[in-house]
Design an enzyme around this catalytic site. Sequence first.
Site, PDB file in Angstrom:
ATOM      1  N   ILE A  65       0.776  -1.133   0.065  1.00  0.00           N
ATOM      2  CA  ILE A  65       0.108   0.042  -0.148  1.00  0.00           C
ATOM      3  C   ILE A  65       0.925   1.408   0.016  1.00  0.00           C
ATOM      4  O   ILE A  65       1.849   1.196   0.402  1.00  0.00           O
ATOM      5  CB  ILE A  65      -0.873   0.057   1.187  1.00  0.00           C
ATOM      6  CG1 ILE A  65      -1.808   1.028   1.174  1.00  0.00           C
ATOM      7  CG2 ILE A  65      -0.239  -0.033   2.525  1.00  0.00           C
ATOM      8  CD1 ILE A  65      -3.007   0.993   2.173  1.00  0.00           C
ATOM      9  N   CYS A  66       0.230   2.447  -0.409  1.00  0.00           N
ATOM     10  CA  CYS A  66       0.850   3.624  -0.345  1.00  0.00           C
ATOM     11  C   CYS A  66       2.099   3.801  -1.404  1.00  0.00           C
ATOM     12  O   CYS A  66       2.042   3.390  -2.487  1.00  0.00           O
ATOM     13  CB  CYS A  66       1.294   4.035   0.889  1.00  0.00           C
ATOM     14  SG  CYS A  66       1.809   5.740   1.272  1.00  0.00           S
ATOM     15  N   ALA A  67       3.329   3.864  -0.846  1.00  0.00           N
ATOM     16  CA  ALA A  67       4.599   3.901  -1.808  1.00  0.00           C
ATOM     17  C   ALA A  67       5.348   2.493  -2.091  1.00  0.00           C
ATOM     18  O   ALA A  67       5.911   2.057  -2.761  1.00  0.00           O
ATOM     19  CB  ALA A  67       5.546   5.009  -1.483  1.00  0.00           C
TER      20      ALA A  67
END
Length: 192
Positions: free
Chosen positions: A110-112
């Site tokens: 998730i995210c980066a």
Amino acid sequence: MTEKKTDNTKTAYIHLAPGFEEIEALTCADWLRRAGIDAKLVSVTGKREVLGVHSILVQADILFEEADYDNCEMIILPGGMPGATNLEAHSGLALQIQAFAKAGKLLAAICAAPLALATHGALEGKEATIYPGMEDRLRGARATGDNVTVCGNVITGAGPDVASEFALKLIEVLEGKEARDSVAADILFDRR
């Protein structure tokens, strides 16, 4: 000492590196455990304590060297910077990501953190999502821009604001829709 699984409970390893996004890691740990999944926080630092991106110190359940990846159903990578790049740079984790990808075992980021999956070849030919503005880091994948994307054995999420949706999707993939709906009801997620 390597951890060994002794029952049929599904195991997911949530990896912590310095600068990890706390809400993403801890939401996954909390909600997967509510669903009866053995969600373990795994430190890749050699120490049990890992400092998150917002200076929250978290104690991992096990060290990377103690993890039993043969008996793990899912690798989970929370984002945050530099947490995601620290996960990407961990050579042992890179080998596990590659082995899971080759075997078709579950990978989630998730995210980066999807950048770590891309770097190690796990997103080749897949659809994925990543933190907005980082789409160029999804080498080999087609960016969807969705909150959460499931493509084969890979689940990706866009960022901290969708940590809840991401965690519920992980539960659904591991234990089914009924388990997902039970946890969602318990935490009042679908109440609007």
